[in-house]
Scaffold this motif. Structure first.
Motif, short mmCIF file in Angstrom:
data_model
loop_
_atom_site.label_atom_id
_atom_site.label_comp_id
_atom_site.label_asym_id
_atom_site.label_seq_id
_atom_site.Cartn_x
_atom_site.Cartn_y
_atom_site.Cartn_z
N GLY A 178 -8.58 1.13 6.55
CA GLY A 178 -7.47 1.25 5.61
C GLY A 178 -6.12 0.89 6.20
O GLY A 178 -5.26 0.32 5.51
N PHE A 179 -5.90 1.21 7.48
CA PHE A 179 -4.59 0.90 8.07
C PHE A 179 -4.36 -0.59 8.22
O PHE A 179 -3.23 -1.03 8.47
CB PHE A 179 -4.42 1.61 9.42
N ALA A 180 -5.42 -1.41 8.07
CA ALA A 180 -5.29 -2.86 8.18
C ALA A 180 -5.24 -3.53 6.81
O ALA A 180 -4.98 -4.73 6.72
CB ALA A 180 -6.46 -3.44 8.98
N SER A 181 -5.47 -2.77 5.75
CA SER A 181 -5.54 -3.34 4.41
C SER A 181 -4.15 -3.61 3.86
O SER A 181 -3.24 -2.80 4.02
CB SER A 181 -6.29 -2.39 3.47
N LYS A 182 -4.00 -4.74 3.22
CA LYS A 182 -2.73 -5.10 2.59
C LYS A 182 -2.69 -4.65 1.13
O LYS A 182 -1.63 -4.65 0.50
CB LYS A 182 -2.49 -6.61 2.66
N THR A 183 -3.83 -4.26 0.57
CA THR A 183 -3.89 -3.88 -0.85
C THR A 183 -4.32 -2.44 -1.06
O THR A 183 -4.03 -1.86 -2.10
CB THR A 183 -4.86 -4.81 -1.60
N ARG A 184 -5.05 -1.84 -0.08
CA ARG A 184 -5.55 -0.47 -0.24
C ARG A 184 -5.19 0.33 1.01
O ARG A 184 -6.04 0.94 1.64
CB ARG A 184 -7.06 -0.47 -0.46
N SER A 185 -3.93 0.32 1.36
CA SER A 185 -3.50 0.87 2.64
C SER A 185 -3.67 2.39 2.73
O SER A 185 -3.38 3.12 1.79
CB SER A 185 -2.03 0.51 2.87
N THR A 186 -4.18 2.82 3.87
CA THR A 186 -4.21 4.23 4.23
C THR A 186 -3.65 4.35 5.64
O THR A 186 -3.72 3.39 6.43
CB THR A 186 -5.64 4.81 4.19
N PRO A 187 -3.10 5.48 6.02
CA PRO A 187 -2.56 5.62 7.38
C PRO A 187 -3.67 5.63 8.41
O PRO A 187 -4.82 5.97 8.10
CB PRO A 187 -1.81 6.95 7.34
#
Length: 348
Positions: A147-156
């Protein structure tokens, strides 16, 4: 001669009283001392504020790393046919994007688990080379973004709390594609996350773990000290304070000690360099020391740095990894044959 009746200079009720020189100097010194003390208090307060702000920034940076956008895909990079896939994390709290690279009529899959601060391509490994190698060995390959690498579904970034659930979701997705044999190939925090996920659920049949990183007090300070020399405490205490505010996860939730003390019931190939300046060598050594599976191995590479062992020792790396994968394949195949033989055995 002055008459006694003549007023003296500066006499009378409104005349100024001369101040002794020594008293005047003491007053000046006193004023300077008060100024210096106030200045010192201001400087100390400013430095304290800067120190706290730095640690708040460090906690934010840890939980929100800067990650480049995807630059290619398996078809462009290695002429590998693939499909875009989306799946839920195991706890169904987040959604994950990835690439599924199928091999012809194969029921074996390797899930690539990338490290912190990068995405599924992880160019310095490089991940596309591994995907091509595995496809040539007739493995399906699943590449995905935490998630921390996602540009559309970001999570910490949480050091494994959220990420382990995302990895378990990836393994469940691979099982649904018909995979009888599942291997996780992880790098850095992606390797540490793999072991954290295995504490929660046995889904993988084996793991290859390169430059394993686990976030705890020692490893965090180890990395901070690479850039700036700060006292270990209260630096770590402040990061522990701010990290939950930035990520929603507490560092105490990362089971670093448990991971290092657990004998997993599947084989693990641990790969680590002695010159790793991000993940201390003792992490791999501690994990290896408690393993009991006969196929588990530790390969320590003298002088090798973090996540660059494939690049610098390519031939030996490929030889060791492919030999490990073949031994795992034989073990998994044998474990499937034994129940069938027992089922076919005549009843006495």
């Amino acid at each position: 001669m002055t008459s006694l009746s003549t007023p003296l200079p500066f006499s009378g009720p409104d005349a100024a009283i001369p101040i002794p020189v020594r008293a005047s100097k003491r007053a000046k010194i006193h004023r300077l001392g008060r100024f210096a003390l106030n200045l010192l208090i201001v400087v100390v307060c400013l430095l304290t504020a800067l120190f706290i702000a730095f640690n708040a920034f460090a906690a934010y940076f840890l939980s929100h790393p800067s990650v480049a956008a995807l630059g290619s895909n398996p078809l462009l990079a290695k002429n590998l046919a693939y499909s875009d896939v989306t799946f839920a994390s195991a706890d169904e709290q987040t959604t994950v994007d990835g690439w599924w690279i199928p091999a012809y009529d194969s029921r074996r899959t390797v899930v690539l688990s990338h490290g912190y601060g990068t995405n599924r391509e992880e160019p310095w490994v490089p991940m596309y080379d591994l995907a091509d190698l595995l496809h040539g060995l007739n493995y399906n390959v699943l590449m995905f973004d935490y998630g921390f690498a996602s540009k559309t579904r970001s999570t910490p970034a949480t050091g494994g709390k959220i990420e382990s659930q995302q990895l378990l979701g990836a393994l469940q997705f691979a099982r649904r594609q018909g995979s009888d044999e599942l291997v996780v190939w992880g790098f850095s925090m992606g390797a540490g996350t793999a072991l954290q996920s295995a504490l929660q659920s046995k889904v993988a049949d084996a793991m290859i773990l390169d430059s394993t990183f686990l976030a705890d007090d020692n490893t965090l300070y180890y990395n901070i000290a690479r850039f700036v020399q700060l006292p270990k405490y209260p630096t770590l205490s402040l990061i522990r304070l701010f990290f939950p505010l930035m990520s929603g996860a507490r560092l105490e939730q990362i089971p670093s000690a448990e991971v290092q003390a657990t004998a997993y019931d599947f084989p693990i190939l641990l790969i680590h360099g002695t010159a790793d300046d991000k993940a201390p060598e003792y992490l791999a050594e501690n994990i290896a020391s408690v393993q009991t599976n006969a196929l588990s191995q530790l390969w320590v590479v003298p002088g090798a740095i973090h996540e660059m062992i494939y690049r610098t020792h390519t031939e030996e790396y490929v030889q060791r990894a492919t030999a490990f994968l073949e031994s795992v394949h034989q073990e998994v195949a044998a474990s499937r044959v034994e129940p069938n033989l027992l089922a076919q055995a005549p009843t006495p």
